[in-house]
Design a protein around this motif. Sequence first.
Motif, PDB file in Angstrom:
ATOM      1  N   LEU A  78       0.873  -1.195   0.028  1.00 41.74           N
ATOM      2  CA  LEU A  78      -0.052   0.062   0.104  1.00 41.74           C
ATOM      3  C   LEU A  78       0.934   1.058  -0.002  1.00 41.74           C
ATOM      4  N   ALA A  79       0.841   2.195  -0.611  1.00 40.71           N
ATOM      5  CA  ALA A  79       1.756   3.408  -0.972  1.00 40.71           C
ATOM      6  C   ALA A  79       0.649   4.644  -1.030  1.00 40.71           C
ATOM      7  N   HIS A  80       1.296   5.614  -0.192  1.00 37.99           N
ATOM      8  CA  HIS A  80       0.655   6.916  -0.379  1.00 37.99           C
ATOM      9  C   HIS A  80       1.310   7.989  -1.187  1.00 37.99           C
ATOM     10  N   ASP A  81       0.574   8.440  -2.115  1.00 35.42           N
ATOM     11  CA  ASP A  81       1.035   9.439  -2.965  1.00 35.42           C
ATOM     12  C   ASP A  81       0.008  10.433  -3.380  1.00 35.42           C
ATOM     13  N   CYS A  82       0.359  11.616  -3.920  1.00 33.96           N
ATOM     14  CA  CYS A  82      -0.462  12.714  -4.240  1.00 33.96           C
ATOM     15  C   CYS A  82      -1.432  12.503  -5.412  1.00 33.96           C
ATOM     16  N   GLY A  83      -0.885  11.701  -6.177  1.00 33.09           N
ATOM     17  CA  GLY A  83      -1.630  11.254  -7.662  1.00 33.09           C
ATOM     18  C   GLY A  83      -1.578  12.188  -8.764  1.00 33.09           C
ATOM     19  N   SER A  84      -0.679  13.410  -8.634  1.00 34.71           N
ATOM     20  CA  SER A  84      -0.590  14.542  -9.554  1.00 34.71           C
ATOM     21  C   SER A  84       0.717  13.871 -10.723  1.00 34.71           C
ATOM     22  N   ARG A  85       1.441  13.115 -10.073  1.00 30.12           N
ATOM     23  CA  ARG A  85       2.830  12.832 -10.814  1.00 30.12           C
ATOM     24  C   ARG A  85       2.549  11.681 -11.670  1.00 30.12           C
ATOM     25  N   THR A  86       2.362  11.691 -12.774  1.00 29.31           N
ATOM     26  CA  THR A  86       2.326  10.660 -13.863  1.00 29.31           C
ATOM     27  C   THR A  86       3.403   9.776 -13.981  1.00 29.31           C
ATOM     28  N   TRP A  87       4.645  10.326 -13.795  1.00 32.66           N
ATOM     29  CA  TRP A  87       5.752   9.494 -14.006  1.00 32.66           C
ATOM     30  C   TRP A  87       5.726   8.751 -12.875  1.00 32.66           C
ATOM     31  N   MET A  88       5.303   8.976 -11.704  1.00 32.40           N
ATOM     32  CA  MET A  88       5.553   8.160 -10.523  1.00 32.40           C
ATOM     33  C   MET A  88       4.564   6.942 -10.733  1.00 32.40           C
ATOM     34  N   ARG A  89       3.477   7.204 -11.232  1.00 32.62           N
ATOM     35  CA  ARG A  89       2.758   5.986 -11.442  1.00 32.62           C
ATOM     36  C   ARG A  89       3.188   4.959 -12.538  1.00 32.62           C
ATOM     37  N   ARG A  90       3.830   5.648 -13.635  1.00 30.78           N
ATOM     38  CA  ARG A  90       4.404   4.743 -14.497  1.00 30.78           C
ATOM     39  C   ARG A  90       5.492   4.061 -13.921  1.00 30.78           C
ATOM     40  N   TRP A  91       6.446   4.648 -13.158  1.00 29.24           N
ATOM     41  CA  TRP A  91       7.519   3.917 -12.635  1.00 29.24           C
ATOM     42  C   TRP A  91       6.892   2.695 -11.916  1.00 29.24           C
ATOM     43  N   LEU A  92       5.968   3.064 -10.925  1.00 31.19           N
ATOM     44  CA  LEU A  92       5.486   1.968 -10.051  1.00 31.19           C
ATOM     45  C   LEU A  92       4.864   0.695 -10.868  1.00 31.19           C
ATOM     46  N   SER A  93       4.121   1.079 -11.843  1.00 30.06           N
ATOM     47  CA  SER A  93       3.769   0.153 -12.749  1.00 30.06           C
ATOM     48  C   SER A  93       4.605  -0.625 -13.344  1.00 30.06           C
ATOM     49  N   TRP A  94       5.703  -0.205 -14.007  1.00 32.40           N
ATOM     50  CA  TRP A  94       6.843  -0.859 -14.755  1.00 32.40           C
ATOM     51  C   TRP A  94       7.610  -1.838 -13.548  1.00 32.40           C
ATOM     52  N   THR A  95       7.696  -1.130 -12.302  1.00 27.69           N
ATOM     53  CA  THR A  95       8.559  -1.938 -11.297  1.00 27.69           C
ATOM     54  C   THR A  95       7.568  -2.992 -10.895  1.00 27.69           C
ATOM     55  N   ALA A  96       6.395  -2.956 -10.848  1.00 32.02           N
ATOM     56  CA  ALA A  96       5.623  -3.857 -10.167  1.00 32.02           C
ATOM     57  C   ALA A  96       5.390  -4.976 -11.114  1.00 32.02           C
ATOM     58  N   ARG A  97       5.458  -4.782 -12.552  1.00 34.98           N
ATOM     59  CA  ARG A  97       5.389  -5.709 -13.724  1.00 34.98           C
ATOM     60  C   ARG A  97       6.464  -6.612 -13.617  1.00 34.98           C
ATOM     61  N   ARG A  98       7.785  -5.884 -13.476  1.00 35.61           N
ATOM     62  CA  ARG A  98       9.102  -6.425 -13.503  1.00 35.61           C
ATOM     63  C   ARG A  98       8.985  -7.872 -12.734  1.00 35.61           C
ATOM     64  N   ARG A  99       8.260  -7.669 -11.444  1.00 33.08           N
ATOM     65  CA  ARG A  99       8.455  -8.682 -10.530  1.00 33.08           C
ATOM     66  C   ARG A  99       7.046  -9.394 -10.607  1.00 33.08           C
ATOM     67  N   GLY A 100       6.301  -9.399 -11.536  1.00 31.43           N
ATOM     68  CA  GLY A 100       4.897  -9.999 -11.689  1.00 31.43           C
ATOM     69  C   GLY A 100       3.794  -9.490 -10.958  1.00 31.43           C
ATOM     70  N   GLY A 101       3.838  -8.258 -10.754  1.00 26.91           N
ATOM     71  CA  GLY A 101       2.673  -7.607  -9.901  1.00 26.91           C
ATOM     72  C   GLY A 101       2.054  -6.722 -10.737  1.00 26.91           C
ATOM     73  N   GLU A 102       0.835  -6.059 -10.356  1.00 31.55           N
ATOM     74  CA  GLU A 102       0.177  -5.119 -11.049  1.00 31.55           C
ATOM     75  C   GLU A 102      -0.053  -3.622 -10.075  1.00 31.55           C
ATOM     76  N   LEU A 103      -0.321  -2.804 -10.885  1.00 34.60           N
ATOM     77  CA  LEU A 103      -0.394  -1.398 -10.133  1.00 34.60           C
ATOM     78  C   LEU A 103      -1.942  -1.210 -10.000  1.00 34.60           C
ATOM     79  N   HIS A 104      -2.533  -0.736  -8.978  1.00 39.03           N
ATOM     80  CA  HIS A 104      -3.910  -0.379  -8.821  1.00 39.03           C
ATOM     81  C   HIS A 104      -4.051   0.985  -8.006  1.00 39.03           C
ATOM     82  N   VAL A 105      -4.885   1.834  -8.378  1.00 35.96           N
ATOM     83  CA  VAL A 105      -5.074   3.282  -7.766  1.00 35.96           C
ATOM     84  C   VAL A 105      -6.327   3.349  -7.218  1.00 35.96           C
TER      85      VAL A 105
END
Length: 196
Positions: A78-105
């Motif tokens: 579970l991660a706390h984020d302001c939500g206004s930074r698209t680059w952060m969501r993209r990085w989290l999604s890419w990193t989660a996928r690398r280890r077989g996970g998913e990003l949900h908001v």
Amino acid sequence: MSYPAGAVVVVSGLPGSGKSTLLRRWSCVAPVVDPRASHVACEAVMPAWLPYAVYRPWARLRHFWWLRTEVLSGGPLLAHDCGSRTWMRRWLSWTARRRGGELHVVLLDVGAAEALAGQEARARRAPRRVFARHRQGLDRLLEALRLHGSPAVPEAVSVVLLDRVSRERMAAVQFSAPDAPRAPRHRRATRPDRNP
């Protein structure tokens, strides 16, 4: 709400909208990465007279490193984020996928007045300029969601929008149990032919 095993769930919204409160309520099921914890940890080792603006880059770097470590651990997060930074969501999604996970908001849309009241209640106000920047970013995201739905956040597998009422009713989240590792299949040993 239910999420797959190993999912990264980002709770976003304006400062004061109730992200930290919601994450504390859900923290029994997964680790929580909150930038406030990094801020407090850095503040504890700095002289009282030193303004936060001076050591903010260190606090942000510490938070980013902590977030990266937790995402790469492979468990639910579970991660706390302001939500206004698209680059952060993209990085989290890419990193989660690398280890077989998913990003949900999970996006808190409680309105600016409610968020400012939340800041007053906790006696911790975001600077006006910072709040305005977060509000602009979040307003753009909410408008895109209203026009296009979930495809407006292509880096996330799902987006859940909570207002003030639904935020209070969302008592818990759960993550599926990870799939049990399959035992390796051993070939049955054959007995060598005996010579007569």
